[in-house]
Scaffold this motif. Structure first.
Motif, short mmCIF file in Angstrom:
data_model
loop_
_atom_site.label_atom_id
_atom_site.label_comp_id
_atom_site.label_asym_id
_atom_site.label_seq_id
_atom_site.Cartn_x
_atom_site.Cartn_y
_atom_site.Cartn_z
N UNK A 1 -19.80 -2.14 -29.51
CA UNK A 1 -20.02 -2.44 -28.09
C UNK A 1 -21.49 -2.62 -27.77
N UNK A 2 -21.79 -3.62 -26.96
CA UNK A 2 -23.17 -3.87 -26.54
C UNK A 2 -23.50 -2.97 -25.36
N UNK A 3 -24.78 -2.65 -25.15
CA UNK A 3 -25.17 -1.76 -24.05
C UNK A 3 -24.72 -2.25 -22.68
N UNK A 4 -24.63 -3.58 -22.49
CA UNK A 4 -24.25 -4.11 -21.19
C UNK A 4 -22.75 -4.33 -21.04
N UNK A 5 -21.96 -4.01 -22.06
CA UNK A 5 -20.51 -4.09 -21.93
C UNK A 5 -20.05 -3.16 -20.82
N UNK A 6 -18.94 -3.50 -20.19
CA UNK A 6 -18.48 -2.78 -19.00
C UNK A 6 -18.36 -1.28 -19.23
N UNK A 7 -17.65 -0.86 -20.25
CA UNK A 7 -17.37 0.57 -20.43
C UNK A 7 -18.62 1.38 -20.76
N UNK A 8 -19.42 1.00 -21.76
CA UNK A 8 -20.65 1.78 -22.01
C UNK A 8 -21.57 1.81 -20.79
N UNK B 1 -11.54 9.33 -17.45
CA UNK B 1 -10.16 9.14 -17.04
C UNK B 1 -10.08 8.42 -15.69
N UNK B 2 -10.98 8.78 -14.76
CA UNK B 2 -10.98 8.14 -13.45
C UNK B 2 -11.30 6.65 -13.56
N UNK B 3 -12.35 6.31 -14.31
CA UNK B 3 -12.74 4.90 -14.47
C UNK B 3 -11.65 4.12 -15.20
N UNK B 4 -11.13 4.68 -16.27
CA UNK B 4 -10.09 4.01 -17.05
C UNK B 4 -8.83 3.82 -16.21
N UNK B 5 -8.50 4.83 -15.40
CA UNK B 5 -7.31 4.71 -14.56
C UNK B 5 -7.45 3.63 -13.52
N UNK B 6 -8.60 3.57 -12.87
CA UNK B 6 -8.83 2.53 -11.86
C UNK B 6 -8.76 1.14 -12.49
N UNK B 7 -9.41 0.98 -13.63
CA UNK B 7 -9.41 -0.33 -14.30
C UNK B 7 -8.01 -0.72 -14.74
N UNK B 8 -7.23 0.24 -15.26
CA UNK B 8 -5.87 -0.05 -15.73
C UNK B 8 -4.96 -0.41 -14.56
N UNK B 9 -5.04 0.34 -13.47
CA UNK B 9 -4.19 0.05 -12.32
C UNK B 9 -4.53 -1.31 -11.71
#
Length: 218
Positions: free
Chosen positions: A119-126, A160-168
């Motif tokens: 993953x690159x530093x500017x990728x969404x998750x990192x 978990x909060x970020x992943x949940x928002x993105x998944x929903x």
């Protein structure tokens, strides 16, 4: 000379905006440079003058996604002194940005689809998780987190909060339903995170003001 430079800057801006819109709507893999140049209303030659590959164009879009994140945090910090509240508010605003801002939506799709090994530093998750983890570190130094709360546990909850928002959002769950889910999540975990002796109150629901300013700037 000045007029030529201004035209070049306008062309660059049109290309980055068009790329964000294409990547957000169709995904990084399916979007082509020809579609981007056509959407921007510029020639392919003009596109290649600024970007030699689709990856370079994607990097420019990711950089704009970083600008959105930093602006979001900076504007929240101007009105909020409690770092843990900023963490909560950023996740709520992310719920809106994933639906209204092409640079943020495109950042997710680029990160998901680009076939880089690391993953690159500017990728969404990192980028987003790293910024929120830094806010947690500041929250710790400010005495807002409970002494028994491990740093890794706090980061897990935020992830978990970020992943949940993105998944929903990806599942096309409505903004209102996702906001309710996120508020319920924070209502559950904030008492576990917050120091018992702290005098600060942390709101679990979305901020009532200032949300509109984070909408799509494309």
């Amino acid at each position: 000379m000045m007029a030529k430079q201004e035209r070049s800057e306008r062309t660059l801006e049109r290309l980055v905006v068009a790329a964000a819109e294409q990547f957000a709507a169709q995904g990084f893999v399916r979007s082509s440079l020809a579609e981007v140049s056509s959407s921007a209303g510029v020639t392919k030659g003009a596109l290649f003058f600024h970007f030699s590959t689709k990856d370079e164009l994607a990097d420019a879009v990711l950089a704009r996604g970083q600008d959105v994140l930093e602006t979001t945090v900076e504007e929240l910090r101007e009105t909020e002194s409690v770092f843990l509240q900023v963490v909560v508010d950023v996740t709520h605003i992310l719920n809106q940005l994933l639906r209204s801002n092409a640079f943020v939506r495109a950042s997710v799709r680029i990160t998901r689809e680009r076939a880089n090994n690391d993953p690159a530093p500017l990728d969404f998750y990192p980028l987003w998780l790293g910024r929120l983890w830094k806010l947690l570190e500041e929250s710790r130094r400010n005495g807002e987190l409970g002494r028994s709360v491990a740093d890794a546990s706090a980061r897990t909850l935020v992830t978990a909060a970020v992943s949940g928002v993105e998944t929903l959002t990806w599942m096309r769950v409505s903004h209102a339903e996702t906001e309710k889910w996120l508020s319920n999540l924070w209502e559950l975990v904030l008492p576990l995170l917050r120091a018992d002796d702290t005098e600060w109150k942390v709101r679990a629901v979305a901020p009532l003001t200032g949300v509109a300013q984070f909408e799509d700037g494309c």
